[in-house]
Write a protein that holds these residues in place. Structure first.
Motif, PDB file in Angstrom:
ATOM      1  N   LYS A 196      -2.279   9.424  -9.366  1.00  0.00           N
ATOM      2  CA  LYS A 196      -3.059   8.286  -8.156  1.00  0.00           C
ATOM      3  C   LYS A 196      -2.754   7.031  -8.460  1.00  0.00           C
ATOM      4  O   LYS A 196      -2.407   6.419  -7.218  1.00  0.00           O
ATOM      5  N   ASN A 197      -2.801   6.243  -9.337  1.00  0.00           N
ATOM      6  CA  ASN A 197      -2.119   4.740  -9.459  1.00  0.00           C
ATOM      7  C   ASN A 197      -0.875   4.455  -8.859  1.00  0.00           C
ATOM      8  O   ASN A 197      -0.066   3.795  -8.488  1.00  0.00           O
ATOM      9  N   THR A 198       0.073   5.984  -9.318  1.00  0.00           N
ATOM     10  CA  THR A 198       1.427   5.367  -9.514  1.00  0.00           C
ATOM     11  C   THR A 198       1.645   5.976  -8.555  1.00  0.00           C
ATOM     12  O   THR A 198       2.345   5.147  -7.357  1.00  0.00           O
ATOM     13  N   ASP A 199       1.003   6.190  -7.810  1.00  0.00           N
ATOM     14  CA  ASP A 199       1.761   6.818  -6.216  1.00  0.00           C
ATOM     15  C   ASP A 199       1.194   5.416  -4.704  1.00  0.00           C
ATOM     16  O   ASP A 199       1.662   5.504  -4.396  1.00  0.00           O
ATOM     17  N   GLU A 200      -0.215   4.764  -5.291  1.00  0.00           N
ATOM     18  CA  GLU A 200      -0.374   3.355  -4.803  1.00  0.00           C
ATOM     19  C   GLU A 200       0.275   2.860  -4.941  1.00  0.00           C
ATOM     20  O   GLU A 200       1.038   2.054  -3.905  1.00  0.00           O
ATOM     21  N   LEU A 201       1.394   2.074  -6.082  1.00  0.00           N
ATOM     22  CA  LEU A 201       1.793   1.642  -6.569  1.00  0.00           C
ATOM     23  C   LEU A 201       2.832   1.683  -5.831  1.00  0.00           C
ATOM     24  O   LEU A 201       4.170   1.001  -5.385  1.00  0.00           O
ATOM     25  N   VAL A 202       3.406   2.729  -6.086  1.00  0.00           N
ATOM     26  CA  VAL A 202       5.077   3.537  -5.293  1.00  0.00           C
ATOM     27  C   VAL A 202       4.701   3.609  -3.925  1.00  0.00           C
ATOM     28  O   VAL A 202       5.657   2.664  -2.918  1.00  0.00           O
ATOM     29  N   GLY A 203       3.732   3.329  -3.381  1.00  0.00           N
ATOM     30  CA  GLY A 203       3.505   3.184  -1.796  1.00  0.00           C
ATOM     31  C   GLY A 203       3.819   1.641  -1.609  1.00  0.00           C
ATOM     32  O   GLY A 203       4.408   1.655  -0.458  1.00  0.00           O
TER      33      GLY A 203
END
Length: 332
Positions: A196-203
């Motif tokens: 979840k945190n990775t997806d947010e950072l990539v966004g």
């Protein structure tokens, strides 16, 4: 630049031997690295630390080998830091940027390590322009070699690859995905959190990439001059032309011929500004600017955050870099 190592090989080997059980452990659950049960992550310098903190959140305890204000290329490994590596569940570094770290990690034989240089494609960048062959092409190697100033004692990446990948938001996002996957593997019980945190950072990085594309789309000139030729990936991504005063080594002295060449290039390309960074001397930038009748400003390679930085974290400093580039390039 001569990278000095403070501890002899024998002492390093001894310290690593003491840490061997922790270094060779690669279990699916956190070890005793963090007393409170969190995953203990050791990052080599700020861009790696930022990824660990953003993706790990409250599930990780992050320590950096490079203190704020220290030029990462100059890092000297101490016995305490070597022991710190041994107590880590995950070691996150960028091979080719800090020789002392590369050596310590290689001798340690750490299984649970993440080399960010393997998570995206490295290219070779000289002080001016870039090479599209990539880090593993013969031409790329010659280009990188030509870009090194006399006295540049550190190698950059595999086969001459430029390690400054974090200054391209798109490449940094690729690395973030790899780091996220590594944390999931090291601590599968909290894989959903890391994902979840990775997806947010990539966004957020994707949005930053869009800001740079839009902000630098229409400019009066595409050329910028900087003391530290760390912006090859950024220049390539957004169609700019980086002219580095000292190549990849921010402390090396440029030749009189190079200074003259830059003056002529500045006049031809309508360059208005010479950029310098916060962690190195601005003497050369100010000298060139005075001789050529140009202004100076900050373009931060984001190798560390200090109270002098134009922002408190990666995103704030990158947006300051964008504003400074827009001003210097005459963005419309």
């Amino acid at each position: 630049m001569n990278v000095r190592r403070l501890i002899p090989a024998a002492a390093l080997a001894g310290a690593l031997a003491l840490a061997a059980p922790a270094l060779t452990a690669c279990s699916g659950t956190p070890s005793a690295g963090a007393a409170d049960g969190r995953l203990a992550v050791t990052a080599s310098f700020y861009p790696m630390q930022f990824l660990a903190e953003q993706i790990g959140g409250d599930r990780v305890q992050v320590a950096s080998l490079t203190k704020p204000g220290v030029e990462p290329h100059d890092l000297e490994i101490t016995p305490k830091q070597t022991a710190q590596l041994g107590e880590s569940d995950v070691v996150l570094y960028l091979k080719g940027l800090q020789p002392a770290v590369d050596e310590a990690v290689a001798q340690a034989g750490v299984k649970n390590t993440v080399d960010a240089a393997t998570l995206t494609k490295l290219d070779a960048h000289g002080p001016g322009g870039h090479d599209h062959e990539g880090a593993h092409g013969e031409e790329a190697g010659h280009s990188a070699e030509a870009g090194h100033s006399e006295g540049d004692g550190h190698s950059h990446g595999e086969a001459g690859g430029d390690p400054h990948v974090w200054l391209d938001p798109s490449k940094y996002a690729e690395i973030a995905k790899g780091v996220g996957a590594a944390l999931e593997k090291a601590d599968p019980g909290h894989a959903a959190d890391y994902r979840k945190n990775t997806d947010e950072l990539v966004g957020k990085l994707t949005a930053l990439d869009t800001e740079f594309k839009d902000g630098l789309k229409n400019t009066a000139t595409r050329t910028f001059i900087t003391t530290h030729a760390a912006f090859g990936y950024l220049a390539e991504r957004y169609g700019l032309d980086q002219e580095g005063i000292s190549g990849v080594d921010p402390e090396s002295e440029p030749s009189p011929a190079r200074m003259k060449e830059l003056q002529e290039r500045a006049k031809k390309e309508n360059v208005t500004t010479v950029f310098f960074e916060t962690l190195a001397s601005d003497k050369t930038a100010k000298s060139l600017a005075a001789d050529a009748g140009l202004k100076t400003d900050v373009l931060d390679p984001l190798e560390g955050i200090t109270d002098k930085s134009q922002g408190a974290d990666y995103f704030e400093v990158m947006r300051s870099n964008l504003k400074n580039l827009q001003k210097a390039l005459g963005a419309k």
